[in-house]
Design a protein around this motif. Structure first.
Motif, PDB file in Angstrom:
ATOM      1  N   SER A  27       0.833  -1.197   0.000  1.00  0.00           N
ATOM      2  CA  SER A  27       0.000   0.000   0.000  1.00  0.00           C
ATOM      3  C   SER A  27       0.878   1.262   0.000  1.00  0.00           C
ATOM      4  O   SER A  27       1.019   1.939   1.000  1.00  0.00           O
ATOM      5  N   ILE A  28       1.446   1.554  -1.159  1.00  0.00           N
ATOM      6  CA  ILE A  28       2.421   2.627  -1.280  1.00  0.00           C
ATOM      7  C   ILE A  28       1.808   3.831  -1.980  1.00  0.00           C
ATOM      8  O   ILE A  28       1.324   3.716  -3.096  1.00  0.00           O
ATOM      9  N   PHE A  29       1.881   4.983  -1.318  1.00  0.00           N
ATOM     10  CA  PHE A  29       1.519   6.236  -1.968  1.00  0.00           C
ATOM     11  C   PHE A  29       2.751   6.864  -2.609  1.00  0.00           C
ATOM     12  O   PHE A  29       2.729   7.277  -3.749  1.00  0.00           O
ATOM     13  N   SER A  30       3.820   6.912  -1.828  1.00  0.00           N
ATOM     14  CA  SER A  30       5.080   7.438  -2.354  1.00  0.00           C
ATOM     15  C   SER A  30       6.234   6.894  -1.516  1.00  0.00           C
ATOM     16  O   SER A  30       6.041   6.434  -0.395  1.00  0.00           O
ATOM     17  N   ILE A  31       7.419   6.925  -2.127  1.00  0.00           N
ATOM     18  CA  ILE A  31       8.634   6.499  -1.425  1.00  0.00           C
ATOM     19  C   ILE A  31       9.608   7.656  -1.437  1.00  0.00           C
ATOM     20  O   ILE A  31       9.931   8.188  -2.497  1.00  0.00           O
ATOM     21  N   GLU A  44      28.195  -3.560  13.867  1.00  0.00           N
ATOM     22  CA  GLU A  44      26.900  -2.907  13.807  1.00  0.00           C
ATOM     23  C   GLU A  44      26.475  -2.676  12.354  1.00  0.00           C
ATOM     24  O   GLU A  44      27.316  -2.618  11.445  1.00  0.00           O
ATOM     25  N   ARG A  45      25.183  -2.546  12.168  1.00  0.00           N
ATOM     26  CA  ARG A  45      24.677  -2.226  10.843  1.00  0.00           C
ATOM     27  C   ARG A  45      25.132  -0.828  10.450  1.00  0.00           C
ATOM     28  O   ARG A  45      25.096   0.099  11.263  1.00  0.00           O
ATOM     29  N   GLU A  46      25.561  -0.671   9.198  1.00  0.00           N
ATOM     30  CA  GLU A  46      26.059   0.621   8.736  1.00  0.00           C
ATOM     31  C   GLU A  46      25.442   0.995   7.409  1.00  0.00           C
ATOM     32  O   GLU A  46      25.082   0.116   6.600  1.00  0.00           O
ATOM     33  N   LEU A  47      25.343   2.282   7.158  1.00  0.00           N
ATOM     34  CA  LEU A  47      24.847   2.772   5.880  1.00  0.00           C
ATOM     35  C   LEU A  47      25.873   2.498   4.790  1.00  0.00           C
ATOM     36  O   LEU A  47      27.059   2.765   4.969  1.00  0.00           O
ATOM     37  N   VAL A  48      25.395   1.990   3.665  1.00  0.00           N
ATOM     38  CA  VAL A  48      26.244   1.813   2.487  1.00  0.00           C
ATOM     39  C   VAL A  48      25.990   2.957   1.499  1.00  0.00           C
ATOM     40  O   VAL A  48      26.916   3.639   1.066  1.00  0.00           O
ATOM     41  N   ALA A  49      24.728   3.160   1.156  1.00  0.00           N
ATOM     42  CA  ALA A  49      24.369   4.222   0.212  1.00  0.00           C
ATOM     43  C   ALA A  49      22.884   4.490   0.321  1.00  0.00           C
ATOM     44  O   ALA A  49      22.116   3.596   0.686  1.00  0.00           O
ATOM     45  N   ARG A  50      22.483   5.718   0.001  1.00  0.00           N
ATOM     46  CA  ARG A  50      21.064   6.032  -0.024  1.00  0.00           C
ATOM     47  C   ARG A  50      20.781   7.042  -1.114  1.00  0.00           C
ATOM     48  O   ARG A  50      21.659   7.815  -1.503  1.00  0.00           O
ATOM     49  N   ILE A  51      19.543   7.002  -1.577  1.00  0.00           N
ATOM     50  CA  ILE A  51      19.137   7.863  -2.683  1.00  0.00           C
ATOM     51  C   ILE A  51      17.745   8.392  -2.391  1.00  0.00           C
ATOM     52  O   ILE A  51      16.787   7.640  -2.238  1.00  0.00           O
ATOM     53  N   PRO A  52      17.614   9.711  -2.282  1.00  0.00           N
ATOM     54  CA  PRO A  52      16.299  10.298  -2.040  1.00  0.00           C
ATOM     55  C   PRO A  52      15.493  10.340  -3.328  1.00  0.00           C
ATOM     56  O   PRO A  52      16.013  10.085  -4.416  1.00  0.00           O
ATOM     57  N   SER A  53      14.218  10.665  -3.194  1.00  0.00           N
ATOM     58  CA  SER A  53      13.377  10.757  -4.385  1.00  0.00           C
ATOM     59  C   SER A  53      13.837  11.903  -5.277  1.00  0.00           C
ATOM     60  O   SER A  53      13.648  11.886  -6.481  1.00  0.00           O
ATOM     61  N   GLY A  54      14.429  12.894  -4.679  1.00  0.00           N
ATOM     62  CA  GLY A  54      15.020  13.982  -5.439  1.00  0.00           C
ATOM     63  C   GLY A  54      16.252  14.449  -4.690  1.00  0.00           C
ATOM     64  O   GLY A  54      16.268  14.448  -3.481  1.00  0.00           O
ATOM     65  N   GLY A  55      17.297  14.836  -5.411  1.00  0.00           N
ATOM     66  CA  GLY A  55      18.487  15.246  -4.706  1.00  0.00           C
ATOM     67  C   GLY A  55      19.629  14.295  -4.917  1.00  0.00           C
ATOM     68  O   GLY A  55      19.565  13.366  -5.726  1.00  0.00           O
ATOM     69  N   THR A  56      20.680  14.509  -4.163  1.00  0.00           N
ATOM     70  CA  THR A  56      21.907  13.767  -4.409  1.00  0.00           C
ATOM     71  C   THR A  56      21.988  12.504  -3.569  1.00  0.00           C
ATOM     72  O   THR A  56      21.453  12.431  -2.458  1.00  0.00           O
ATOM     73  N   THR A  57      22.697  11.543  -4.094  1.00  0.00           N
ATOM     74  CA  THR A  57      22.957  10.311  -3.370  1.00  0.00           C
ATOM     75  C   THR A  57      24.105  10.521  -2.399  1.00  0.00           C
ATOM     76  O   THR A  57      24.887  11.460  -2.537  1.00  0.00           O
ATOM     77  N   ASN A  58      24.210   9.648  -1.424  1.00  0.00           N
ATOM     78  CA  ASN A  58      25.412   9.667  -0.602  1.00  0.00           C
ATOM     79  C   ASN A  58      25.844   8.248  -0.284  1.00  0.00           C
ATOM     80  O   ASN A  58      25.031   7.315  -0.283  1.00  0.00           O
ATOM     81  N   TYR A  59      27.159   8.117  -0.087  1.00  0.00           N
ATOM     82  CA  TYR A  59      27.802   6.816   0.065  1.00  0.00           C
ATOM     83  C   TYR A  59      28.705   6.807   1.293  1.00  0.00           C
ATOM     84  O   TYR A  59      29.261   7.839   1.677  1.00  0.00           O
ATOM     85  N   ALA A  60      28.871   5.630   1.850  1.00  0.00           N
ATOM     86  CA  ALA A  60      29.912   5.448   2.859  1.00  0.00           C
ATOM     87  C   ALA A  60      31.266   5.635   2.190  1.00  0.00           C
ATOM     88  O   ALA A  60      31.449   5.256   1.025  1.00  0.00           O
ATOM     89  N   ASP A  61      32.205   6.198   2.931  1.00  0.00           N
ATOM     90  CA  ASP A  61      33.538   6.432   2.361  1.00  0.00           C
ATOM     91  C   ASP A  61      34.165   5.135   1.847  1.00  0.00           C
ATOM     92  O   ASP A  61      34.892   5.138   0.850  1.00  0.00           O
ATOM     93  N   SER A  62      33.870   4.038   2.509  1.00  0.00           N
ATOM     94  CA  SER A  62      34.506   2.767   2.163  1.00  0.00           C
ATOM     95  C   SER A  62      34.056   2.211   0.809  1.00  0.00           C
ATOM     96  O   SER A  62      34.716   1.317   0.261  1.00  0.00           O
ATOM     97  N   VAL A  63      32.950   2.733   0.260  1.00  0.00           N
ATOM     98  CA  VAL A  63      32.448   2.196  -1.011  1.00  0.00           C
ATOM     99  C   VAL A  63      32.455   3.226  -2.136  1.00  0.00           C
ATOM    100  O   VAL A  63      32.119   2.890  -3.281  1.00  0.00           O
ATOM    101  N   LYS A  64      32.811   4.451  -1.822  1.00  0.00           N
ATOM    102  CA  LYS A  64      32.821   5.500  -2.856  1.00  0.00           C
ATOM    103  C   LYS A  64      33.729   5.107  -4.009  1.00  0.00           C
ATOM    104  O   LYS A  64      34.844   4.639  -3.814  1.00  0.00           O
ATOM    105  N   GLY A  65      33.226   5.304  -5.227  1.00  0.00           N
ATOM    106  CA  GLY A  65      33.986   4.971  -6.422  1.00  0.00           C
ATOM    107  C   GLY A  65      33.864   3.513  -6.843  1.00  0.00           C
ATOM    108  O   GLY A  65      34.296   3.142  -7.934  1.00  0.00           O
ATOM    109  N   ARG A  66      33.291   2.679  -5.994  1.00  0.00           N
ATOM    110  CA  ARG A  66      33.129   1.249  -6.322  1.00  0.00           C
ATOM    111  C   ARG A  66      31.657   0.853  -6.430  1.00  0.00           C
ATOM    112  O   ARG A  66      31.316  -0.010  -7.248  1.00  0.00           O
ATOM    113  N   PHE A  67      30.807   1.435  -5.608  1.00  0.00           N
ATOM    114  CA  PHE A  67      29.390   1.095  -5.583  1.00  0.00           C
ATOM    115  C   PHE A  67      28.569   2.246  -6.180  1.00  0.00           C
ATOM    116  O   PHE A  67      28.930   3.413  -6.016  1.00  0.00           O
TER     117      PHE A  67
END
Length: 120
Positions: A27-31, A44-67
């Motif tokens: 039952s999705i209106f928007s994401i 611990e669980r850590e952020l790898v990457a995220r992408i908003p519906s609009g705007g810039t993505t961001n990455y963990a330093d450990s994966v930048k340039g690879r993911f």
């Protein structure tokens, strides 16, 4: 109400590539933001990457340039292209989404996780 189903994990050699997918349904209106997190054994669980519906993505330093994270809004799907994989990338990868439902509830939803193992 809302489910996330991940696919694409597996065993890969160092230097190899994998592509993870995560499809949202229900039952999705928007994401708003979609993202990938990971949890290695004993860590611990850590952020790898995220992408908003609009705007810039961001990455963990450990994966930048690879993911690379991307999304297909028409399919409510987020992807994670992982290149030049290293043994330290071994972890369970979890999809995450911030969803507004059809009855206007705001939910944070997690997938069940998919295992990525980088080993020779």
């Amino acid at each position: 109400q809302v489910q996330l189903v991940e696919s694409g994990g597996g065993l890969v050699q160092p230097g190899g590539s994998l592509r993870l997918s995560c499809a949202a349904s229900g039952s999705i209106f928007s994401i708003n933001t979609m993202g990938w997190y990971r949890q290695a054994p004993g860590k611990e669980r850590e952020l790898v990457a995220r992408i908003p519906s609009g705007g810039t993505t961001n990455y963990a330093d450990s994966v930048k340039g690879r993911f690379t994270i991307s999304r297909d809004n028409a399919k409510n799907t987020v992807y994670l292209q992982m290149n030049s994989l290293k043994p330290e990338d071994t972890a369970v990868y979890y999809c995450n989404a911030r969803v507004k439902t059809m009855n206007y509830m705001n939910l944070e939803v997690w997938g069940q996780g998919t295992l990525v193992t980088v080993s020779s």
